[in-house]
Design a protein around this motif. Structure first.
Motif, PDB file in Angstrom:
ATOM      1  N   TYR A 175       0.851  -1.181   0.000  1.00  0.00           N
ATOM      2  CA  TYR A 175       0.000   0.000   0.000  1.00  0.00           C
ATOM      3  C   TYR A 175       0.887   1.231   0.000  1.00  0.00           C
ATOM      4  O   TYR A 175       1.914   1.258   0.659  1.00  0.00           O
ATOM      5  CB  TYR A 175      -0.884   0.034   1.259  1.00  0.00           C
ATOM      6  CG  TYR A 175      -1.877  -1.105   1.314  1.00  0.00           C
ATOM      7  CD1 TYR A 175      -3.060  -1.037   0.613  1.00  0.00           C
ATOM      8  CD2 TYR A 175      -1.609  -2.237   2.058  1.00  0.00           C
ATOM      9  CE1 TYR A 175      -3.974  -2.077   0.647  1.00  0.00           C
ATOM     10  CE2 TYR A 175      -2.509  -3.287   2.104  1.00  0.00           C
ATOM     11  CZ  TYR A 175      -3.689  -3.196   1.405  1.00  0.00           C
ATOM     12  OH  TYR A 175      -4.589  -4.218   1.431  1.00  0.00           O
TER      13      TYR A 175
ATOM     14  N   GLU B  29      -2.485   5.646   1.467  1.00  0.00           N
ATOM     15  CA  GLU B  29      -3.685   4.820   1.610  1.00  0.00           C
ATOM     16  C   GLU B  29      -4.009   4.651   3.092  1.00  0.00           C
ATOM     17  O   GLU B  29      -3.170   4.287   3.894  1.00  0.00           O
ATOM     18  CB  GLU B  29      -3.480   3.463   0.940  1.00  0.00           C
ATOM     19  CG  GLU B  29      -3.564   3.556  -0.570  1.00  0.00           C
ATOM     20  CD  GLU B  29      -3.509   2.197  -1.211  1.00  0.00           C
ATOM     21  OE1 GLU B  29      -4.534   1.750  -1.715  1.00  0.00           O
ATOM     22  OE2 GLU B  29      -2.420   1.607  -1.185  1.00  0.00           O
ATOM     23  N   SER B  30      -5.233   4.878   3.400  1.00  0.00           N
ATOM     24  CA  SER B  30      -5.635   4.883   4.804  1.00  0.00           C
ATOM     25  C   SER B  30      -6.030   3.495   5.295  1.00  0.00           C
ATOM     26  O   SER B  30      -6.201   2.562   4.522  1.00  0.00           O
ATOM     27  CB  SER B  30      -6.828   5.817   4.971  1.00  0.00           C
ATOM     28  OG  SER B  30      -7.945   5.268   4.298  1.00  0.00           O
ATOM     29  N   LYS B  31      -6.175   3.412   6.600  1.00  0.00           N
ATOM     30  CA  LYS B  31      -6.642   2.175   7.215  1.00  0.00           C
ATOM     31  C   LYS B  31      -8.039   1.839   6.696  1.00  0.00           C
ATOM     32  O   LYS B  31      -8.373   0.685   6.487  1.00  0.00           O
ATOM     33  CB  LYS B  31      -6.659   2.332   8.739  1.00  0.00           C
ATOM     34  CG  LYS B  31      -7.081   1.090   9.461  1.00  0.00           C
ATOM     35  CD  LYS B  31      -7.048   1.267  10.961  1.00  0.00           C
ATOM     36  CE  LYS B  31      -7.516  -0.013  11.629  1.00  0.00           C
ATOM     37  NZ  LYS B  31      -7.567   0.114  13.069  1.00  0.00           N
ATOM     38  N   GLU B  32      -8.829   2.857   6.442  1.00  0.00           N
ATOM     39  CA  GLU B  32     -10.184   2.657   5.911  1.00  0.00           C
ATOM     40  C   GLU B  32     -10.146   1.957   4.553  1.00  0.00           C
ATOM     41  O   GLU B  32     -10.944   1.063   4.281  1.00  0.00           O
ATOM     42  CB  GLU B  32     -10.901   4.000   5.790  1.00  0.00           C
ATOM     43  CG  GLU B  32     -12.343   3.899   5.363  1.00  0.00           C
ATOM     44  CD  GLU B  32     -13.002   5.262   5.318  1.00  0.00           C
ATOM     45  OE1 GLU B  32     -13.608   5.567   4.278  1.00  0.00           O
ATOM     46  OE2 GLU B  32     -12.893   6.007   6.312  1.00  0.00           O
ATOM     47  N   ALA B  33      -9.214   2.346   3.714  1.00  0.00           N
ATOM     48  CA  ALA B  33      -9.080   1.722   2.393  1.00  0.00           C
ATOM     49  C   ALA B  33      -8.686   0.255   2.544  1.00  0.00           C
ATOM     50  O   ALA B  33      -9.201  -0.609   1.830  1.00  0.00           O
ATOM     51  CB  ALA B  33      -8.059   2.459   1.552  1.00  0.00           C
ATOM     52  N   GLN B  34      -7.812  -0.038   3.478  1.00  0.00           N
ATOM     53  CA  GLN B  34      -7.405  -1.424   3.715  1.00  0.00           C
ATOM     54  C   GLN B  34      -8.572  -2.252   4.245  1.00  0.00           C
ATOM     55  O   GLN B  34      -8.743  -3.405   3.860  1.00  0.00           O
ATOM     56  CB  GLN B  34      -6.229  -1.469   4.688  1.00  0.00           C
ATOM     57  CG  GLN B  34      -4.964  -0.897   4.092  1.00  0.00           C
ATOM     58  CD  GLN B  34      -3.799  -0.945   5.068  1.00  0.00           C
ATOM     59  OE1 GLN B  34      -3.747  -1.809   5.922  1.00  0.00           O
ATOM     60  NE2 GLN B  34      -2.878  -0.014   4.930  1.00  0.00           N
ATOM     61  N   GLU B  35      -9.385  -1.660   5.117  1.00  0.00           N
ATOM     62  CA  GLU B  35     -10.557  -2.365   5.644  1.00  0.00           C
ATOM     63  C   GLU B  35     -11.567  -2.655   4.535  1.00  0.00           C
ATOM     64  O   GLU B  35     -12.159  -3.729   4.489  1.00  0.00           O
ATOM     65  CB  GLU B  35     -11.203  -1.552   6.762  1.00  0.00           C
ATOM     66  CG  GLU B  35     -10.383  -1.519   8.027  1.00  0.00           C
ATOM     67  CD  GLU B  35     -10.925  -0.549   9.071  1.00  0.00           C
ATOM     68  OE1 GLU B  35     -11.968   0.090   8.830  1.00  0.00           O
ATOM     69  OE2 GLU B  35     -10.277  -0.438  10.128  1.00  0.00           O
ATOM     70  N   MET B  36     -11.729  -1.688   3.636  1.00  0.00           N
ATOM     71  CA  MET B  36     -12.650  -1.899   2.517  1.00  0.00           C
ATOM     72  C   MET B  36     -12.137  -3.010   1.605  1.00  0.00           C
ATOM     73  O   MET B  36     -12.908  -3.843   1.149  1.00  0.00           O
ATOM     74  CB  MET B  36     -12.850  -0.602   1.731  1.00  0.00           C
ATOM     75  CG  MET B  36     -13.867  -0.731   0.638  1.00  0.00           C
ATOM     76  SD  MET B  36     -15.477  -1.204   1.337  1.00  0.00           S
ATOM     77  CE  MET B  36     -16.397  -1.459  -0.138  1.00  0.00           C
TER      78      MET B  36
ATOM     79  N   LYS C  69     -13.020  -6.271   3.076  1.00  0.00           N
ATOM     80  CA  LYS C  69     -14.435  -6.571   2.846  1.00  0.00           C
ATOM     81  C   LYS C  69     -14.684  -7.052   1.423  1.00  0.00           C
ATOM     82  O   LYS C  69     -15.428  -7.999   1.199  1.00  0.00           O
ATOM     83  CB  LYS C  69     -15.296  -5.346   3.141  1.00  0.00           C
ATOM     84  CG  LYS C  69     -15.356  -4.985   4.599  1.00  0.00           C
ATOM     85  CD  LYS C  69     -16.161  -3.716   4.822  1.00  0.00           C
ATOM     86  CE  LYS C  69     -16.145  -3.309   6.281  1.00  0.00           C
ATOM     87  NZ  LYS C  69     -16.929  -2.099   6.520  1.00  0.00           N
TER      88      LYS C  69
END
Length: 164
Positions: A91, A95-102, A105
């Motif tokens: 990454y 790139e944020s933690k939110e992008a990694q979480e998405m 998913k």
């Protein structure tokens, strides 16, 4: 036989895409994805001389990638491995933690889809043109449009309903 320079350019240009495709089929097995990607490039090296139309190179590489992953999955019966462990995809710092979480998913949702649907979504996520996707999958563009619509709806429902 391809030149080393030609092959190195192909490797540089396509390795990230091939690895992501293999990683999506690896169910968290990073070494499996790396080995599959390596197999893909060995096959590319061995068969590049037989490719007559260089414009077809991306579609040809995707086909080799899909076939390699499907063969590996078939040869080694799919093991139930948690998708909590994502493949090691680099990454960028922004790139944020939110992008990694998405991404986590999306991988989980893709794991719930049929192989054909998963392959279609992976090509769409790689921004492959529809005409090229139709060629890779061996279907008409009209059929592709229907499959894209159905597959996107299914992915959307999986992401909404499963609360992955």
């Amino acid at each position: 036989m391809p030149s080393h320079t030609e092959f190195e350019k192909i490797y540089r240009d396509f390795y990230p895409k091939v690895f992501r495709l293999c990683a999506a089929h690896a169910n968290g097995r990073n070494e499996w994805a790396k080995d599959a990607a390596q197999e893909v490039f060995i096959s590319i090296w061995n068969n590049l001389g037989s490719l007559k139309d260089k414009k077809a190179l991306p579609a040809w590489i995707y086909r080799i990638s899909f076939n390699t992953c499907m063969k590996r999955l078939k040869d080694k019966q799919k093991q139930a491995i948690s998708t909590d462990v994502l493949p090691d995809i680099s990454y960028s710092p922004e790139e944020s933690k939110e992008a990694q979480e998405m991404l986590t998913k999306v991988y989980r949702a893709l794991d719930q889809m049929k192989v054909e649907e998963k392959n279609l979504m992976l090509l769409l996520l790689e921004s492959v043109e529809n005409e090229e996707i139709a060629e890779i999958l061996g279907i008409s563009r009209a059929t592709l449009r229907v499959r894209i619509h159905r597959t996107r709806d299914k992915l959307k429902k999986l992401l909404e309903n499963e609360r992955l």
